[in-house]
Write a protein that holds these residues in place. Structure first.
Motif, mmCIF file in Angstrom:
data_model
loop_
_atom_site.group_PDB
_atom_site.id
_atom_site.type_symbol
_atom_site.label_atom_id
_atom_site.label_comp_id
_atom_site.label_asym_id
_atom_site.label_seq_id
_atom_site.Cartn_x
_atom_site.Cartn_y
_atom_site.Cartn_z
ATOM 1 N N TYR A 47 47.048 26.208 22.483
ATOM 2 C CA TYR A 47 46.488 24.905 22.872
ATOM 3 C C TYR A 47 46.922 24.598 24.300
ATOM 4 O O TYR A 47 48.095 24.766 24.645
ATOM 5 C CB TYR A 47 47.025 23.789 21.974
ATOM 6 C CG TYR A 47 46.538 23.860 20.551
ATOM 7 C CD1 TYR A 47 45.334 23.273 20.171
ATOM 8 C CD2 TYR A 47 47.290 24.526 19.591
ATOM 9 C CE1 TYR A 47 44.888 23.350 18.856
ATOM 10 C CE2 TYR A 47 46.858 24.604 18.277
ATOM 11 C CZ TYR A 47 45.658 24.012 17.920
ATOM 12 O OH TYR A 47 45.219 24.090 16.629
ATOM 13 N N ARG A 79 47.324 21.537 26.988
ATOM 14 C CA ARG A 79 47.362 20.071 27.134
ATOM 15 C C ARG A 79 47.566 19.743 28.609
ATOM 16 O O ARG A 79 48.232 20.492 29.337
ATOM 17 C CB ARG A 79 48.522 19.494 26.306
ATOM 18 C CG ARG A 79 48.516 19.920 24.851
ATOM 19 C CD ARG A 79 47.442 19.243 24.073
ATOM 20 N NE ARG A 79 47.580 17.809 24.121
ATOM 21 C CZ ARG A 79 47.279 16.979 23.103
ATOM 22 N NH1 ARG A 79 46.842 17.463 21.955
ATOM 23 N NH2 ARG A 79 47.408 15.689 23.241
ATOM 24 N N THR A 100 46.819 14.822 27.396
ATOM 25 C CA THR A 100 45.463 14.838 26.840
ATOM 26 C C THR A 100 45.086 16.288 26.545
ATOM 27 O O THR A 100 45.502 17.197 27.274
ATOM 28 C CB THR A 100 44.430 14.250 27.830
ATOM 29 O OG1 THR A 100 44.588 14.913 29.082
ATOM 30 C CG2 THR A 100 44.620 12.764 28.007
ATOM 31 N N PRO A 101 44.297 16.513 25.485
ATOM 32 C CA PRO A 101 43.916 17.900 25.174
ATOM 33 C C PRO A 101 42.898 18.424 26.188
ATOM 34 O O PRO A 101 41.995 17.677 26.582
ATOM 35 C CB PRO A 101 43.290 17.799 23.779
ATOM 36 C CG PRO A 101 43.154 16.352 23.451
ATOM 37 C CD PRO A 101 43.800 15.531 24.509
ATOM 38 N N ASP A 144 39.616 20.171 27.026
ATOM 39 C CA ASP A 144 38.438 20.384 26.177
ATOM 40 C C ASP A 144 37.636 21.618 26.593
ATOM 41 O O ASP A 144 36.565 21.880 26.075
ATOM 42 C CB ASP A 144 37.546 19.131 26.150
ATOM 43 C CG ASP A 144 37.137 18.710 27.544
ATOM 44 O OD1 ASP A 144 37.413 19.479 28.497
ATOM 45 O OD2 ASP A 144 36.543 17.622 27.697
#
Ligand SMILES: Cc1cc2nc3c(=O)[nH]c(=O)nc-3n(C[C@H](O)[C@H](O)[C@H](O)COP(=O)(O)OP(=O)(O)OC[C@H]3O[C@@H](n4cnc5c(N)ncnc54)[C@H](O)[C@@H]3O)c2cc1C
Length: 412
Positions: A182, A184, A235-236, A238
């Motif tokens: 992931y 971020r 925040t991720p 996208d």
């Protein structure tokens, strides 16, 4: 065989280049040489491996990946790239504990310089080594084993290519595992320590233009829960990211939490994309992990010097080990890495400024990257430095593997 390193900042000064096709040829070559060195895949950035004599690539030796299921170990030929070893291991149901950001580097070359990935509980790549087979300065073939030769073995693993020509490496194996990656964005500085400890392997990227961390790459075991939407104020991302803004994301390993095998997530870059040359220089310093906040604060006053000559800065963690010249010797570490622009004239003064700011934490430089620290300061940062120097003299009394830069840091 290339006459320069990958980055192009080192033109090898060897008089002769060799590519032996069997170990006996290699042994004769070493025994008869005045000065000799091996080059792996040439991804280091300094002249530790640059000899005026004979430079040897082991890429012509028959490749071998031999798994021992009983001992849960694999023995590989030294010149193989980590990425090729990893692909085969995964196919057979195995994994290595960790990998560096780039899978294109040779196993022996990476280990010789203390190459590492990230993870508070992960040691550098040398900590997976169980045995080394090597050609000595006299041309003999020897083996050192972690269990049988404890002390010498601990001195030899991060050997700077100066103790012998490593021909085979035996590595510990784990069962294969899946990882989700992931990314971020915009981590506030006060959460750095928590973020670094939040998953199996975590990398933080910052450009030193603001106090915030631009990107967090969280590589977590597939079974662990995804970070919540408001994780540590980030925040991720996208869409897939590259650590260096504007660079092609197709070169990077899959992100967005898509599960995949360890060897396709732990490196940042894909094996299938081979950058032919690198327009960059790199430096890296290992400092105590517990000092992360102070270290970053100490660099703040020179952020205005760093930012203009920086492509990206990466922060990683490495667990302590017992290898003599490991930058992580008996010290859980924060690794502060800089990918600089490809211009030594503007970069070297900033490298010196970084080294000055990090001095209170006895920084240990990455042995494969650009640094200028005075030898006395490097020696003072390593409790076993003198033991390594003695081992050098014992294993290589003729000085066959000596290079100019090695002599500077380990005078005879
Ligand atoms: C794009 C990029 C990404 C990188 N990412 C990371 C990272 O994530 N983490 C990290 O820690 N480092 C990283 N590095 C640095 C890199 O891992 C080290 O410089 C490593 O030494 C490169 O391996 P190599 O095979 O190319 O070594 P080389 O540059 O070919 O050789 C390095 C040293 O090892 C010696 N050596 C090579 N083969 C042998 C052998 N068979 N026997 C004895 N000595 C030998 C050489 O003589 C030389 O002294 C990166 C470098 C690049 C260019």
């Amino acid at each position: 065989m290339p006459r320069r390193n990958w980055a192009g900042n080192v033109r090898y000064s060897a008089r002769r280049f060799h590519r032996p096709t069997d170990v006996d040829q290699l042994r004769r070559l070493v025994a008869g040489a005045e000065r000799v060195r091996v080059v792996g895949t040439g991804h280091s950035f300094n002249r530790f491996g640059d000899t005026p004599g004979d430079l040897v690539s082991l890429a012509g030796l028959p490749p071998e990946i031999s798994i021992d299921p009983e001992r849960r170990q694999v023995t590989v030929t030294a010149a193989l790239r980590y990425g090729d070893v990893a692909t085969r291991l995964h196919a057979e149901g195995y994994a290595l504990a960790n990998l560096a950001s780039l899978p294109h580097i040779s196993v022996a070359g990476a280990i010789a310089t203390g190459t590492h990935g990230s993870g508070e509980r992960n040691g550098n790549l040398g900590t997976s080594v169980a045995a080394l087979e090597f050609v000595t300065a006299d041309g003999d073939l020897r083996r050192v084993d972690r269990d049988a030769d404890g002390e010498v073995f601990a001195g030899m693993v991060v050997g700077l290519g100066a103790l012998g020509v490593v021909t085979r490496v035996t590595l510990d194996l784990l069962p294969t595992f899946e990882v989700r990656q992931y990314v971020r964005l915009d981590l506030p500085r006060e959460h750095v320590a928590e973020a670094l400890g939040s998953a199996y392997s975590v990398s933080l990227f910052t450009d030193w233009r603001t106090p915030r961390i631009n990107q967090v790459w969280r590589k977590q075991r597939a079974g662990e829960p995804a970070p919540p939407p408001d994780w540590l104020g980030t925040t991720p991302a996208d869409a897939p990211q590259h650590p260096v803004p504007g660079m092609p994301t197709r070169n990077c390993t899959p992100q967005l939490g898509v599960p995949g095998p360890w060897h396709e997530r732990l490196p940042h870059f894909r094996l299938g994309f081979t950058p032919s040359s690198g327009d960059e220089l790199q430096s890296e310093y290992h400092v105590p992990r517990s000092a992360a906040a102070e270290v970053l604060a100490a660099l703040d006053p020179i952020a205005h010097l760093i930012a203009p000559v920086l492509q990206i800065c990466e922060l990683r963690t490495v667990a302590a080990d017992r290898l003599w010249l490991s930058p992580n010797h008996h010290r859980d570490s924060l690794a502060v890495h800089f990918t600089w622009v490809d211009d030594p004239a503007v970069v070297l003064p900033v490298v010196a400024a970084v080294e000055e700011r990090l001095a209170p934490w006895h920084p240990r430089p990455h042995w494969g990257k650009v640094f200028g620290l005075d030898p006395s300061r490097v020696a003072a940062a390593y409790p076993r430095y003198a033991d390594f120097a003695a081992l050098l003299t014992r294993l290589d009394p003729r000085g066959v593997f000596r290079t100019e830069l090695l002599d500077r840091y380990f005078p005879r």
